[in-house]
Design an enzyme around this catalytic site. Sequence first.
Site, mmCIF file in Angstrom:
data_model
loop_
_atom_site.group_PDB
_atom_site.id
_atom_site.type_symbol
_atom_site.label_atom_id
_atom_site.label_comp_id
_atom_site.label_asym_id
_atom_site.label_seq_id
_atom_site.Cartn_x
_atom_site.Cartn_y
_atom_site.Cartn_z
ATOM 1 C CD GLU A 139 -3.889 3.408 -9.821
ATOM 2 O OE1 GLU A 139 -3.185 4.047 -9.022
ATOM 3 O OE2 GLU A 139 -3.414 2.717 -10.748
ATOM 4 C CD GLU A 237 1.877 3.735 -8.015
ATOM 5 O OE1 GLU A 237 1.917 3.169 -9.112
ATOM 6 O OE2 GLU A 237 0.847 4.288 -7.573
#
Length: 258
Positions: A139, A237
């Site tokens: 990520e 998220e």
Amino acid sequence: MYQLSANIELLFTEAGPDAGDRVRAAAAAGFDAVEMWFSTDKDLDSLGKALADTGVQLTSLLAGPRMGFTFPGTDLAPAQEGLDLAVEHAAQLGCPRIVLASGVGFPGMNRQRNHQVVIDMYGEAVERHRGADVDFVLEPVNSRVDHPGALTDRTEDAVHVARAIGSDRFGILYDLYHSIAQGEDPATELANAAGFVKYVQLADVPGRHEPGSGDVDWPAQLATLRASGYDGPIGLEYFPAVETVQSVEYIRSVAADA
């Protein structure tokens, strides 16, 4: 229609602190997928039962430590041990992907040498877990707002690592929030990352709240995502500024048409 995966660290907190209770709340709200952060702070038996009882899929979990494992003088062994434990827990929970971080980089090394450390470390981990039924996704996170000093703060950095590792079980997590907050153009980044995007997350910009709360044109961005060829789940998220069920209404309607 994109499958939306509710992040149970941030969403459905109204159900209380137990991860299993949040899974059940997500299922009651119509979700068939959730994601979470670390597995090491969860009652995995309770969580696994909630997933089994509801039929909800756990789409991702994190390997720790996240950002500090490349501070000066830090041994890389804890990062490898954290990844190994995440693989074990993913198997227990039926989770198909593990999210990885790059850390902050080793002072005194240029960007290329720092990236090589990450390539070597995660390349070895992929080989070590060749028999595991799980994908690894690196990520990139923005350094402008949330993660100052992050080594992979640009999408192209994570793509470089994934390309160098060269495994179909290693790709990137493309988070629209982090990319936009970093000043990137999603259409450009998704085109350059073609074939490497194995998971997607989102939140609005600015603020990192629910879609519809900021400046992002979500119909356009999900259309761009679809045009890039990505058809997997999308993790929600974000930090809800309103009650969870209300916060998902807009992005659900957008995802239904994407």
